[in-house]
Design an enzyme around this catalytic site. Structure first.
Site, short mmCIF file in Angstrom:
data_model
loop_
_atom_site.label_atom_id
_atom_site.label_comp_id
_atom_site.label_asym_id
_atom_site.label_seq_id
_atom_site.Cartn_x
_atom_site.Cartn_y
_atom_site.Cartn_z
N HIS A 3 -20.27 13.02 -28.93
CA HIS A 3 -19.79 12.05 -29.93
C HIS A 3 -19.63 10.65 -29.38
O HIS A 3 -19.65 9.68 -30.13
CB HIS A 3 -18.49 12.55 -30.57
CG HIS A 3 -17.31 12.56 -29.65
ND1 HIS A 3 -17.18 13.46 -28.63
CD2 HIS A 3 -16.22 11.77 -29.60
CE1 HIS A 3 -16.06 13.21 -27.99
NE2 HIS A 3 -15.46 12.20 -28.54
N ASP B 108 1.63 19.50 -21.14
CA ASP B 108 0.77 18.32 -21.25
C ASP B 108 1.57 17.34 -22.10
O ASP B 108 1.68 17.48 -23.32
CB ASP B 108 -0.56 18.70 -21.92
CG ASP B 108 -1.45 17.48 -22.14
OD1 ASP B 108 -0.98 16.34 -21.94
OD2 ASP B 108 -2.63 17.66 -22.52
N ALA C 11 1.73 14.01 -22.94
CA ALA C 11 1.33 12.66 -23.37
C ALA C 11 2.28 12.09 -24.42
O ALA C 11 2.62 10.91 -24.38
CB ALA C 11 -0.10 12.71 -23.92
N PHE D 155 -6.21 19.50 -25.23
CA PHE D 155 -6.92 18.25 -25.50
C PHE D 155 -8.25 18.32 -24.74
O PHE D 155 -8.36 19.03 -23.73
CB PHE D 155 -6.09 17.05 -25.05
CG PHE D 155 -6.82 15.76 -25.25
CD1 PHE D 155 -7.06 15.29 -26.54
CD2 PHE D 155 -7.32 15.03 -24.18
CE1 PHE D 155 -7.78 14.12 -26.75
CE2 PHE D 155 -8.04 13.86 -24.38
CZ PHE D 155 -8.26 13.41 -25.67
N ASP D 156 -9.28 17.59 -25.21
CA ASP D 156 -10.65 17.70 -24.65
C ASP D 156 -10.71 17.60 -23.13
O ASP D 156 -11.42 18.37 -22.48
CB ASP D 156 -11.57 16.58 -25.16
CG ASP D 156 -11.39 16.26 -26.61
OD1 ASP D 156 -10.40 16.71 -27.21
OD2 ASP D 156 -12.24 15.54 -27.15
N LYS E 247 0.26 6.73 -23.69
CA LYS E 247 0.73 6.98 -25.06
C LYS E 247 2.23 6.64 -25.14
O LYS E 247 2.59 5.49 -25.27
CB LYS E 247 0.49 8.45 -25.43
CG LYS E 247 -0.96 8.77 -25.78
CD LYS E 247 -1.79 9.10 -24.60
CE LYS E 247 -3.13 9.67 -24.96
NZ LYS E 247 -4.01 9.78 -23.79
N TYR F 66 0.84 -1.21 0.00
CA TYR F 66 0.00 0.00 0.00
C TYR F 66 0.87 1.25 0.00
O TYR F 66 0.59 2.22 -0.70
CB TYR F 66 -0.91 0.00 1.23
CG TYR F 66 -1.94 1.11 1.19
CD1 TYR F 66 -3.20 0.87 0.64
CD2 TYR F 66 -1.66 2.38 1.67
CE1 TYR F 66 -4.16 1.87 0.57
CE2 TYR F 66 -2.61 3.39 1.61
CZ TYR F 66 -3.86 3.13 1.05
OH TYR F 66 -4.79 4.13 0.99
N1 F0G Z 1 -3.61 15.11 -23.03
C1 F0G Z 1 -3.53 14.73 -24.31
C2 F0G Z 1 -2.72 15.54 -25.27
C3 F0G Z 1 -4.22 13.57 -24.73
O1 F0G Z 1 -4.14 13.20 -26.01
C4 F0G Z 1 -4.98 12.83 -23.79
C5 F0G Z 1 -5.72 11.64 -24.20
C6 F0G Z 1 -5.01 13.28 -22.46
C7 F0G Z 1 -4.31 14.42 -22.12
C8 F0G Z 1 -5.80 12.55 -21.41
O2 F0G Z 1 -5.18 11.40 -21.05
O3 F0G Z 1 -6.76 9.57 -21.65
O4 F0G Z 1 -4.87 9.19 -20.07
O5 F0G Z 1 -6.80 10.54 -19.36
N2 F0G Z 1 -5.91 11.33 -25.39
C9 F0G Z 1 -6.55 10.15 -25.92
C10 F0G Z 1 -6.70 10.27 -27.41
C11 F0G Z 1 -7.77 9.69 -25.22
O6 F0G Z 1 -7.38 9.40 -27.99
O7 F0G Z 1 -6.13 11.17 -28.02
P1 F0G Z 1 -5.95 10.10 -20.50
#
Ligand code: F0G
Length: 459
Positions: free
Chosen positions: A450, A215, A217, A124-125, A258, A71
């Protein structure tokens, strides 16, 4: 085109169930023409995302077996800490269950007053959503060439630094909670950010005392683009480039699903352990779990510790970016328009240009994605006006700047033969492009439509 050296061999395979065109027409209609509603086993080549869909190496799987499930204070946590600290040079590293979890604990601490702005080269969204949920206002500020799909430039993901300065002057520095540099810039096609642009952005952030967040990723793909495209970096290793890039920021959030080549995981890093860390740590403990596991199993921490290092391997990155560039070159043979040059993790087909007879609210990016599924069982997704939610105040539909179909390539999963199938299927669709129908929505939720809405083709 030059062959792509694949720096691995395949030791375990996952069979794919093959379907006929007739079956696929029926399956997509039953799914309400929503590609997210399909069963994955009804898909031949799944390009919905490159997130968490990577093939781990035998070294990662071996590390999972020796993961420490304690833990608190587990060995796998310390392995991860050592590797991440060495790579990024940050004092505080926090594992979390995925990228959006890092965003969820960071933005409520960074945004001190409701209504403050956060400016990004493009959010990103989920990052955009977490800025909003924390009471902030997200603003995109990409360089103009990022929005011109035919314009070839090496770093189309860059921040428009002039406009960033103008926003700060206009909005008032006290109203800016942070600046976010997304690498690579996913929403404009996996396009990279140059070291020079990062340095210039950091200079503006430091002058105004605004925190700069990466960010991260796709940090490794971005590093390899810098190595291969930016003057002065050809002889630097991707590790050295990463260290330098991260040295210009204060904080990073990372989806490790990623470039860290895992199936689940995320990180949050703070360069100098300052005032914000105790507040963020409290949010981690209350929402993710104790700080030494952060919502992950010990075996996930172990796989991530190895994946961080493997993801920066230059043979891997040359293959990885070479594979996406190969797909782009094959699309050129068929005259398929896409965001040029090919991105790091995906090809963004310019469906607005391929299907010019469809209006933006007939969702060309979605129409092409459905057609590609019917043609060859390939699943991509819309990054265009279908993805855009309605204006929350007026309820009106919003037009996206570009109508893309994204084909995201999972790491180490598909071979060159799979890529050939994708290109040839698109070539077939191009021959009958004017017959491809647009779509209308028959049911949609209030937000993030979507994922779950239902549609039908328009005659
Ligand atoms: N930032 C970027 C640039 C991303 O592309 C994503 C996720 C996230 C943050 C969020 O990360 O999914 O681990 O919570 N992108 C995926 C995509 C879902 O399909 O581009 P997460």
């Amino acid at each position: 085109m030059r062959y792509i050296p694949e720096p691995f061999k395949i030791k375990m395979v996952e069979p794919i169930r093959m379907t006929t065109e007739e079956e696929r027409r029926k399956l997509i209609a039953e799914a309400g023409y929503n590609l997210f509603s399909l069963k994955a086993e009804d898909v031949y080549i799944d390009l919905l995302t490159d997130s968490g869909t990577n093939a781990m190496s035998d070294t990662q799987w071996a590390a999972m077996l020796t993961g420490d499930e304690s833990y608190s204070g587990g060995r796998s946590y310390y392995q991860l800490l050592d590797n991440a600290r060495e790579l990024f040079g940050y004092e505080w590293i926090q594992p979390v269950h995925q990228g959006r979890a890092a965003e969820k604990v960071l933005f409520p601490v960074l945004i001190e007053k409701p209504g403050q702005f956060v400016i990004s080269n493009t959010f990103f969204d989920t990052t955009r959503a977490h800025v909003g949920l924390a009471g902030g206002r997200p603003v995109d500020c990409v360089c103009p060439e990022g929005l011109d799909s035919m314009h070839e430039a090496p770093f189309k993901g860059n921040m428009d630094v002039g406009r960033l300065e103008a926003y700060i002057d206009e909005l008032g520095v006290e109203n800016i909670a942070g600046i976010v540099m997304t690498i690579t810039n996913n929403s404009v096609g996996g396009q990279p950010v140059s070291m020079a642009n990062m340095k210039a952005t950091a200079e503006v952030a430091a002058r105004h005392n605004i925190p700069l967040v990466i960010d991260a990723a796709r940090f490794a793909e971005n590093a390899f683009f810098i190595k291969s495209r930016e003057e002065g970096y050809a002889d630097k290793s991707t590790r050295e480039i990463t260290k330098e890039f991260f040295s210009y920021a204060d904080i990073f959030t990372m989806s490790a699903k990623k470039d860290a080549v895992t199936n689940m995981g995320g990180l949050l890093g703070v360069r100098e352990e300052g005032e914000h860390v105790p507040d963020v740590r409290s949010l981690v403990i209350s929402s993710e779990g104790y700080i030494t596991y952060g919502g992950l199993s010990g075996r996930d921490l172990a796989a991530l510790a190895v994946g961080l290092v493997e993801g920066l391997d230059e043979d891997h990155l040359e293959y990885r970016l070479g594979q996406v560039a190969y797909l782009g070159a094959r699309l050129d043979e068929f005259g398929i328009p896409y965001q040029r040059p090919a991105g790091g993790h995906a090809i963004f087909i310019d469906a607005g240009k391929l299907l010019p007879h469809l209006p933006w609210n007939g969702y060309p990016g979605h129409a092409l994605a459905v057609e590609l599924y019917i043609e060859a069982g390939i699943r991509g997704c819309d990054i265009g006006s279908y993805l855009m939610d309605r204006n929350p105040e007026t309820g009106e539909e919003q037009q996206a700047p570009l109508e893309f179909t994204r084909l995201a390539i999972p790491r180490r999963v598909y071979t060159q033969a799979h890529l050939d199938v994708i290109a040839e299927a698109l070539g077939e669709i191009k021959k009958r492009a004017e017959q491809v129908k647009g779509y209308e929505i028959t049911w949609e939720p209030k937000v993030l439509r979507h994922f779950t809405s239902k549609l039908r083709p328009v005659d």
